[in-house]
Motif scaffolding. Structure first.
Motif, PDB file in Angstrom:
ATOM      1  N   ILE A 142     -43.825  31.093  31.611  1.00 30.43           N
ATOM      2  CA  ILE A 142     -42.595  31.192  30.882  1.00 30.43           C
ATOM      3  C   ILE A 142     -43.114  31.808  29.310  1.00 30.43           C
ATOM      4  O   ILE A 142     -43.895  31.401  28.748  1.00 30.43           O
ATOM      5  CB  ILE A 142     -42.603  29.636  30.506  1.00 30.43           C
ATOM      6  N   PRO A 143     -42.057  33.032  28.994  1.00 31.48           N
ATOM      7  CA  PRO A 143     -42.475  33.652  27.694  1.00 31.48           C
ATOM      8  C   PRO A 143     -41.914  32.669  26.592  1.00 31.48           C
ATOM      9  O   PRO A 143     -40.950  33.145  25.938  1.00 31.48           O
ATOM     10  CB  PRO A 143     -41.524  34.798  27.925  1.00 31.48           C
ATOM     11  N   ALA A 144     -42.724  31.834  26.340  1.00 28.61           N
ATOM     12  CA  ALA A 144     -42.465  30.877  25.021  1.00 28.61           C
ATOM     13  C   ALA A 144     -43.035  31.579  23.912  1.00 28.61           C
ATOM     14  O   ALA A 144     -43.706  32.714  23.823  1.00 28.61           O
ATOM     15  CB  ALA A 144     -43.228  29.715  25.094  1.00 28.61           C
ATOM     16  N   ASN A 145     -42.677  31.007  22.609  1.00 23.97           N
ATOM     17  CA  ASN A 145     -43.105  31.619  21.374  1.00 23.97           C
ATOM     18  C   ASN A 145     -44.688  31.584  21.259  1.00 23.97           C
ATOM     19  O   ASN A 145     -45.201  30.913  21.461  1.00 23.97           O
ATOM     20  CB  ASN A 145     -42.661  30.516  20.241  1.00 23.97           C
ATOM     21  N   PRO A 146     -45.041  32.948  20.930  1.00 19.77           N
ATOM     22  CA  PRO A 146     -46.582  33.060  21.141  1.00 19.77           C
ATOM     23  C   PRO A 146     -47.202  32.429  19.946  1.00 19.77           C
ATOM     24  O   PRO A 146     -48.576  32.157  20.212  1.00 19.77           O
ATOM     25  CB  PRO A 146     -46.747  34.613  20.874  1.00 19.77           C
TER      26      PRO A 146
ATOM     27  N   SER B 269     -48.922  29.742  35.203  1.00 21.17           N
ATOM     28  CA  SER B 269     -50.101  29.969  34.569  1.00 21.17           C
ATOM     29  C   SER B 269     -49.859  30.726  33.361  1.00 21.17           C
ATOM     30  O   SER B 269     -48.686  31.465  33.023  1.00 21.17           O
ATOM     31  CB  SER B 269     -50.812  30.995  35.400  1.00 21.17           C
ATOM     32  N   ALA B 270     -50.751  30.885  32.348  1.00 20.35           N
ATOM     33  CA  ALA B 270     -50.659  31.606  31.227  1.00 20.35           C
ATOM     34  C   ALA B 270     -51.247  33.153  31.761  1.00 20.35           C
ATOM     35  O   ALA B 270     -51.884  33.507  32.835  1.00 20.35           O
ATOM     36  CB  ALA B 270     -51.401  30.987  30.170  1.00 20.35           C
ATOM     37  N   ARG B 271     -50.722  34.286  30.968  1.00 19.85           N
ATOM     38  CA  ARG B 271     -51.262  35.510  31.434  1.00 19.85           C
ATOM     39  C   ARG B 271     -52.776  35.854  31.281  1.00 19.85           C
ATOM     40  O   ARG B 271     -53.361  36.646  31.815  1.00 19.85           O
ATOM     41  CB  ARG B 271     -50.417  36.623  30.767  1.00 19.85           C
TER      42      ARG B 271
ATOM     43  N   TYR C 267     -46.509  29.284  19.111  1.00 14.87           N
ATOM     44  CA  TYR C 267     -46.436  27.923  19.587  1.00 14.87           C
ATOM     45  C   TYR C 267     -46.203  27.930  20.984  1.00 14.87           C
ATOM     46  O   TYR C 267     -44.927  27.653  21.277  1.00 14.87           O
ATOM     47  CB  TYR C 267     -45.615  27.339  18.584  1.00 14.87           C
ATOM     48  N   SER C 268     -46.907  28.303  21.935  1.00 16.48           N
ATOM     49  CA  SER C 268     -46.530  28.379  23.297  1.00 16.48           C
ATOM     50  C   SER C 268     -46.637  27.011  24.130  1.00 16.48           C
ATOM     51  O   SER C 268     -46.570  26.977  25.407  1.00 16.48           O
ATOM     52  CB  SER C 268     -47.275  29.406  23.906  1.00 16.48           C
ATOM     53  N   SER C 269     -47.035  26.051  23.518  1.00 14.71           N
ATOM     54  CA  SER C 269     -47.187  24.839  24.307  1.00 14.71           C
ATOM     55  C   SER C 269     -46.034  24.230  24.696  1.00 14.71           C
ATOM     56  O   SER C 269     -45.336  23.802  23.978  1.00 14.71           O
ATOM     57  CB  SER C 269     -48.138  23.903  23.493  1.00 14.71           C
ATOM     58  N   LEU C 270     -46.014  24.076  26.065  1.00 15.54           N
ATOM     59  CA  LEU C 270     -44.722  23.042  26.620  1.00 15.54           C
ATOM     60  C   LEU C 270     -45.439  22.094  27.457  1.00 15.54           C
ATOM     61  O   LEU C 270     -46.240  22.144  28.071  1.00 15.54           O
ATOM     62  CB  LEU C 270     -44.102  24.273  27.789  1.00 15.54           C
ATOM     63  N   ASN C 271     -44.772  20.943  27.294  1.00 19.87           N
ATOM     64  CA  ASN C 271     -44.934  19.659  27.757  1.00 19.87           C
ATOM     65  C   ASN C 271     -44.805  19.959  29.362  1.00 19.87           C
ATOM     66  O   ASN C 271     -43.663  20.667  29.831  1.00 19.87           O
ATOM     67  CB  ASN C 271     -44.740  18.657  27.384  1.00 19.87           C
ATOM     68  N   LEU C 272     -45.292  19.231  30.084  1.00 19.91           N
ATOM     69  CA  LEU C 272     -45.268  19.399  31.656  1.00 19.91           C
ATOM     70  C   LEU C 272     -43.722  19.364  32.016  1.00 19.91           C
ATOM     71  O   LEU C 272     -43.037  20.356  32.941  1.00 19.91           O
ATOM     72  CB  LEU C 272     -45.995  18.160  32.448  1.00 19.91           C
ATOM     73  N   ALA C 273     -43.092  18.211  31.528  1.00 24.10           N
ATOM     74  CA  ALA C 273     -41.563  17.968  32.267  1.00 24.10           C
ATOM     75  C   ALA C 273     -40.739  19.247  31.558  1.00 24.10           C
ATOM     76  O   ALA C 273     -39.901  19.499  32.372  1.00 24.10           O
ATOM     77  CB  ALA C 273     -41.100  16.623  31.570  1.00 24.10           C
TER      78      ALA C 273
END
Length: 245
Positions: free
Chosen positions: A134-138, A80-82, A140-146
């Motif tokens: 997952i603390p991705a780049n705020p 989940s996103a926060r 551009y935080s879009s990760l694909n499912l895989a």
């Protein structure tokens, strides 16, 4: 240990993502894939993107609901996103891997991934003990499912390897027994019905009471004997109400 960890994909839209997720799992030594109400069943595109993980894909189990997928699990973690209206106990990816490995010897554990476009619903997230982000780049935080599956499966594998090397102690105390997901759902249903009988909850206008109570009990993480006490309290309240009628 790794064989008792299940990856659950909810309502996946693109069959290729199912195959890619299977490949991500196998590279980290995981093999148990559960598909909850996929838009389409795995097909040739799934097989092509699974590459050498065709066995994981072939053995994937399909069920209708998340509740069915995790009923026998003692620990369920949802991605989940926060930014949710009702905050939930959160784990970092590393802590998620460690917690799953620390408890997997007791019962099956599940890591749940939502839809490609909008993730897990609030109702599905409330069926999880913890959420992981997952603390991705705020920016551009879009990760694909895989990619998300790969990232979290990696943390699970590293926790497993660290434990096998004795690099950190198991943080699940010996003898601690937590209820399975289906037992918790039974408790929540019992609690809601009891609160309706006492008029604490108005059936036609329940509001957010049960969602907040779920958060409270998930945060407290009652052990099995404690849950049995809570069920006993509810039964006592129901008996008192019945005797007064």
């Amino acid at each position: 240990m790794l064989e008792n960890i299940r990856i659950v994909l909810v309502n996946t839209s693109h069959t290729g993502n199912i195959g890619s997720a299977a490949r991500a799992m196998k590279t980290m030594g995981l093999s148990q894939l559960i598909l909850v109400d996929p838009v389409s069943a795995p097909d040739g595109k799934s097989s092509a993107l699974a590459a050498g993980a065709g066995d994981v894909l072939a053995n994937a189990k399909t069920v209708d609901t998340l509740a069915e997928a995790v009923a026998d699990c003692g620990l369920v973690v949802g991605t989940s996103a926060r930014s949710r209206t009702l905050s939930w106990p959160m784990l970092e990816p590393r802590g998620c891997g460690e917690k799953m490995i620390s408890e997997v010897s007791k019962y099956p554990v599940a890591l749940v991934f939502g839809r490609e476009n909008n993730g897990l619903s609030n109702d599905e997230l409330q069926q999880c003990h913890f959420h992981v982000c997952i603390p991705a780049n705020p920016d551009y935080s879009s990760l694909n499912l895989a990619a998300a599956v790969q990232t979290l499966c990696y943390e699970v594998r590293m926790a497993y390897l660290n434990l096998s090397r004795g690099q950190y102690p198991e943080n699940h105390p010996e003898g601690t027994e937590y209820p399975l997901a289906e037992d918790l759902e039974g408790f929540y249903s019992h609690l809601e019905q009891t609160l309706i009988k006492t008029n604490f909850i108005i059936a036609k206008h329940p509001g957010m009471v049960m969602a907040k109570l779920r958060r409270l009990y998930n945060r407290a993480r009652p052990e099995t004997p404690e849950l049995n006490i809570l069920r006993g309290i509810l039964a006592s309240v129901e008996k008192t109400i019945k005797n007064k009628d």
